[in-house]
Motif scaffolding. Structure first.
Motif, PDB file in Angstrom:
ATOM      1  N   ARG A  34      22.357 -20.459   0.945  1.00 41.64           N
ATOM      2  CA  ARG A  34      22.144 -19.404  -0.035  1.00 41.64           C
ATOM      3  C   ARG A  34      21.151 -18.404   0.540  1.00 41.64           C
ATOM      4  NH1 ARG A  34      20.785 -19.753  -6.431  1.00 41.64           N
ATOM      5  NH2 ARG A  34      20.972 -17.533  -6.751  1.00 41.64           N
ATOM      6  N   ARG A  35      21.481 -17.146   0.413  1.00 40.40           N
ATOM      7  CA  ARG A  35      20.612 -16.089   0.915  1.00 40.40           C
ATOM      8  C   ARG A  35      20.272 -15.122  -0.210  1.00 40.40           C
ATOM      9  NH1 ARG A  35      24.191 -14.273   5.679  1.00 40.40           N
ATOM     10  NH2 ARG A  35      25.276 -16.219   5.653  1.00 40.40           N
ATOM     11  N   THR A  36      19.260 -14.304   0.050  1.00 41.85           N
ATOM     12  CA  THR A  36      18.871 -13.264  -0.904  1.00 41.85           C
ATOM     13  C   THR A  36      19.136 -11.905  -0.274  1.00 41.85           C
ATOM     14  OG1 THR A  36      17.164 -14.668  -1.856  1.00 41.85           O
ATOM     15  CG2 THR A  36      16.952 -12.304  -2.223  1.00 41.85           C
ATOM     16  N   ASP A  37      19.846 -11.068  -1.005  1.00 36.05           N
ATOM     17  CA  ASP A  37      20.060  -9.676  -0.626  1.00 36.05           C
ATOM     18  C   ASP A  37      18.875  -8.910  -1.211  1.00 36.05           C
ATOM     19  OD1 ASP A  37      20.885  -7.080  -0.226  1.00 36.05           O
ATOM     20  OD2 ASP A  37      22.855  -7.333  -1.151  1.00 36.05           O
ATOM     21  N   HIS A  38      17.886  -8.619  -0.366  1.00 39.20           N
ATOM     22  CA  HIS A  38      16.627  -8.007  -0.810  1.00 39.20           C
ATOM     23  C   HIS A  38      16.703  -6.491  -0.617  1.00 39.20           C
ATOM     24  CE1 HIS A  38      12.478  -6.597  -0.442  1.00 39.20           C
ATOM     25  NE2 HIS A  38      12.207  -7.552  -1.308  1.00 39.20           N
ATOM     26  N   HIS A  39      16.455  -5.757  -1.697  1.00 41.09           N
ATOM     27  CA  HIS A  39      16.428  -4.295  -1.652  1.00 41.09           C
ATOM     28  C   HIS A  39      15.018  -3.852  -2.013  1.00 41.09           C
ATOM     29  CE1 HIS A  39      18.147  -0.241  -3.291  1.00 41.09           C
ATOM     30  NE2 HIS A  39      17.351  -0.083  -2.257  1.00 41.09           N
ATOM     31  N   GLY A  40      14.362  -3.172  -1.083  1.00 43.10           N
ATOM     32  CA  GLY A  40      13.022  -2.659  -1.316  1.00 43.10           C
ATOM     33  C   GLY A  40      13.066  -1.165  -1.548  1.00 43.10           C
ATOM     34  N   LEU A  41      12.459  -0.713  -2.617  1.00 42.47           N
ATOM     35  CA  LEU A  41      12.367   0.709  -2.940  1.00 42.47           C
ATOM     36  C   LEU A  41      10.896   1.067  -2.916  1.00 42.47           C
ATOM     37  CD1 LEU A  41      14.000   3.201  -3.887  1.00 42.47           C
ATOM     38  CD2 LEU A  41      13.427   2.497  -6.214  1.00 42.47           C
ATOM     39  N   ARG A  42      10.509   1.970  -2.018  1.00 41.50           N
ATOM     40  CA  ARG A  42       9.109   2.327  -1.835  1.00 41.50           C
ATOM     41  C   ARG A  42       8.900   3.798  -2.182  1.00 41.50           C
ATOM     42  NH1 ARG A  42      10.761  -1.175   2.004  1.00 41.50           N
ATOM     43  NH2 ARG A  42      11.351   0.484   3.412  1.00 41.50           N
ATOM     44  N   ILE A  43       8.050   4.040  -3.168  1.00 41.04           N
ATOM     45  CA  ILE A  43       7.721   5.393  -3.607  1.00 41.04           C
ATOM     46  C   ILE A  43       6.457   5.797  -2.852  1.00 41.04           C
ATOM     47  CG2 ILE A  43       7.115   6.828  -5.589  1.00 41.04           C
ATOM     48  CD1 ILE A  43       8.563   4.587  -7.287  1.00 41.04           C
ATOM     49  N   VAL A  44       6.510   6.943  -2.178  1.00 36.50           N
ATOM     50  CA  VAL A  44       5.401   7.378  -1.327  1.00 36.50           C
ATOM     51  C   VAL A  44       4.753   8.622  -1.943  1.00 36.50           C
ATOM     52  CG1 VAL A  44       4.689   8.078   0.986  1.00 36.50           C
ATOM     53  CG2 VAL A  44       6.592   6.464   0.697  1.00 36.50           C
ATOM     54  N   TYR A  45       3.480   8.476  -2.297  1.00 30.62           N
ATOM     55  CA  TYR A  45       2.704   9.560  -2.873  1.00 30.62           C
ATOM     56  C   TYR A  45       1.705  10.093  -1.847  1.00 30.62           C
ATOM     57  CZ  TYR A  45       4.159   8.010  -7.560  1.00 30.62           C
ATOM     58  OH  TYR A  45       4.870   7.662  -8.683  1.00 30.62           O
ATOM     59  N   GLU A  46       1.210  11.291  -2.096  1.00 25.63           N
ATOM     60  CA  GLU A  46       0.060  11.810  -1.370  1.00 25.63           C
ATOM     61  C   GLU A  46      -1.140  11.601  -2.279  1.00 25.63           C
ATOM     62  OE1 GLU A  46      -1.236  15.751   1.123  1.00 25.63           O
ATOM     63  OE2 GLU A  46       0.147  16.012  -0.540  1.00 25.63           O
ATOM     64  N   GLY A  47      -2.247  11.167  -1.706  1.00 27.74           N
ATOM     65  CA  GLY A  47      -3.432  10.919  -2.512  1.00 27.74           C
ATOM     66  C   GLY A  47      -4.681  11.486  -1.875  1.00 27.74           C
ATOM     67  N   GLU A  48      -5.641  11.799  -2.722  1.00 32.39           N
ATOM     68  CA  GLU A  48      -6.930  12.304  -2.266  1.00 32.39           C
ATOM     69  C   GLU A  48      -8.025  11.386  -2.806  1.00 32.39           C
ATOM     70  OE1 GLU A  48      -9.764  16.093  -3.266  1.00 32.39           O
ATOM     71  OE2 GLU A  48      -7.621  16.476  -3.019  1.00 32.39           O
ATOM     72  N   VAL A  49      -8.903  10.942  -1.915  1.00 37.63           N
ATOM     73  CA  VAL A  49      -9.996  10.066  -2.325  1.00 37.63           C
ATOM     74  C   VAL A  49     -10.949  10.861  -3.207  1.00 37.63           C
ATOM     75  CG1 VAL A  49     -11.976   8.716  -1.518  1.00 37.63           C
ATOM     76  CG2 VAL A  49      -9.797   8.598  -0.285  1.00 37.63           C
ATOM     77  N   THR A  50     -11.255  10.309  -4.397  1.00 38.57           N
ATOM     78  CA  THR A  50     -12.149  10.987  -5.340  1.00 38.57           C
ATOM     79  C   THR A  50     -13.401  10.182  -5.641  1.00 38.57           C
ATOM     80  OG1 THR A  50     -10.958  10.029  -7.213  1.00 38.57           O
ATOM     81  CG2 THR A  50     -10.253  12.224  -6.462  1.00 38.57           C
ATOM     82  N   GLY A  51     -13.455   8.936  -5.181  1.00 38.59           N
ATOM     83  CA  GLY A  51     -14.632   8.123  -5.452  1.00 38.59           C
ATOM     84  C   GLY A  51     -14.499   6.742  -4.854  1.00 38.59           C
ATOM     85  N   GLY A  52     -15.506   5.929  -5.080  1.00 40.05           N
ATOM     86  CA  GLY A  52     -15.527   4.582  -4.534  1.00 40.05           C
ATOM     87  C   GLY A  52     -16.081   4.563  -3.128  1.00 40.05           C
ATOM     88  N   GLU A  53     -16.170   3.378  -2.564  1.00 36.31           N
ATOM     89  CA  GLU A  53     -16.653   3.204  -1.196  1.00 36.31           C
ATOM     90  C   GLU A  53     -15.709   2.281  -0.452  1.00 36.31           C
ATOM     91  OE1 GLU A  53     -20.735   2.220  -0.647  1.00 36.31           O
ATOM     92  OE2 GLU A  53     -21.359   3.404  -2.380  1.00 36.31           O
ATOM     93  N   LEU A  54     -15.527   2.559   0.824  1.00 34.16           N
ATOM     94  CA  LEU A  54     -14.629   1.743   1.642  1.00 34.16           C
ATOM     95  C   LEU A  54     -15.117   0.300   1.672  1.00 34.16           C
ATOM     96  CD1 LEU A  54     -12.166   1.738   3.550  1.00 34.16           C
ATOM     97  CD2 LEU A  54     -13.752   2.142   5.430  1.00 34.16           C
ATOM     98  N   ARG A  55     -14.208  -0.595   1.341  1.00 35.35           N
ATOM     99  CA  ARG A  55     -14.487  -2.024   1.396  1.00 35.35           C
ATOM    100  C   ARG A  55     -13.174  -2.733   1.694  1.00 35.35           C
ATOM    101  NH1 ARG A  55     -11.613  -3.827  -2.408  1.00 35.35           N
ATOM    102  NH2 ARG A  55     -11.608  -3.083  -4.527  1.00 35.35           N
ATOM    103  N   TYR A  56     -13.250  -4.012   1.934  1.00 36.01           N
ATOM    104  CA  TYR A  56     -12.064  -4.791   2.261  1.00 36.01           C
ATOM    105  C   TYR A  56     -11.649  -5.612   1.056  1.00 36.01           C
ATOM    106  CZ  TYR A  56     -14.569  -3.758   6.529  1.00 36.01           C
ATOM    107  OH  TYR A  56     -15.276  -3.130   7.496  1.00 36.01           O
ATOM    108  N   GLU A  57     -10.349  -5.845   0.949  1.00 33.84           N
ATOM    109  CA  GLU A  57      -9.821  -6.674  -0.128  1.00 33.84           C
ATOM    110  C   GLU A  57     -10.127  -8.142   0.184  1.00 33.84           C
ATOM    111  OE1 GLU A  57      -5.668  -7.019  -2.603  1.00 33.84           O
ATOM    112  OE2 GLU A  57      -5.528  -6.522  -0.486  1.00 33.84           O
ATOM    113  N   ILE A  58     -10.507  -8.876  -0.834  1.00 34.77           N
ATOM    114  CA  ILE A  58     -10.785 -10.304  -0.671  1.00 34.77           C
ATOM    115  C   ILE A  58      -9.728 -11.080  -1.442  1.00 34.77           C
ATOM    116  CG2 ILE A  58     -12.429 -12.151  -1.132  1.00 34.77           C
ATOM    117  CD1 ILE A  58     -14.640 -10.014  -0.837  1.00 34.77           C
ATOM    118  N   GLY A  59      -9.049 -11.994  -0.746  1.00 39.58           N
ATOM    119  CA  GLY A  59      -8.069 -12.841  -1.397  1.00 39.58           C
ATOM    120  C   GLY A  59      -6.776 -12.135  -1.769  1.00 39.58           C
ATOM    121  N   GLY A  60      -6.480 -11.037  -1.123  1.00 37.48           N
ATOM    122  CA  GLY A  60      -5.260 -10.296  -1.432  1.00 37.48           C
ATOM    123  C   GLY A  60      -4.315 -10.256  -0.244  1.00 37.48           C
TER     124      GLY A  60
END
Length: 171
Positions: free
Chosen positions: A84-110
């Motif tokens: 048995r196999r899976t027919d996987h279809h990925g749909l990726r929506i690509v936006y343009e974004g501008e950083v408005t706040g926060g600080e660069l950090r790394y994801e933990i446990g993701g």
């Protein structure tokens, strides 16, 4: 054969000649660079998905400044059950974004473990997923219909990799 559709939203954040990328392990464990973003939760708007995912993976808050386009892929994947196999279809929506706040950090446990700004000129030398190149082309070319015309829709293969189409013209 089982069919599965996955919808995800990603951001191209460029400032001062650099792009924001996150690092994620490939299926074989090799680190590779990806766009910040990821899968939509049930009932979530893709606009909210991209903002949430960028914050989770990089620590930054962004303003979505445009819709660059949509990328689609299709693969046949083993499902864990014999014959048995899976027919996987990925749909990726690509936006343009501008950083408005926060600080660069790394994801933990993701799904990612590191985030960094990279010079646009250095991107071709990075180990990266195909979507990074597609998204950068959408960002540079800005096709009015949100699709790179000369990229044929990938056909699925039995080993999970897309079948290569005709040679792609150089960007």
């Amino acid at each position: 054969m089982r069919r599965k559709l996955r919808v995800a939203a990603y951001a191209v954040c460029v400032r001062d000649g650099q792009i924001l990328l996150a690092r994620s392990p490939a299926p074989d464990g090799t680190p590779e660079w990806v766009l910040p973003g990821g899968g939509m939760e049930h009932g979530e708007d893709p606009y909210d998905t991209v903002r949430r995912e960028v914050t989770e993976e990089t620590g930054y808050r962004i303003e979505v400044t445009g819709l660059l386009g949509v990328d689609s892929s299709r693969r046949l994947l083993p499902s864990g059950r014999p014959l048995r196999r899976t027919d996987h279809h990925g749909l990726r929506i690509v936006y343009e974004g501008e950083v408005t706040g926060g600080e660069l950090r790394y994801e933990i446990g993701g799904s990612t473990d590191f985030a960094a700004w990279h010079d646009l000129d250095a991107v071709p030398g990075l180990t990266r997923v195909r979507l990074v190149d597609t998204a950068l082309r959408l960002w540079r070319e800005r096709p009015p219909h949100g699709r790179l015309e000369h990229l044929p829709a990938p056909r699925p293969t039995n080993d999970g990799r897309p079948v290569p189409g005709p040679p792609r013209p150089a960007p």
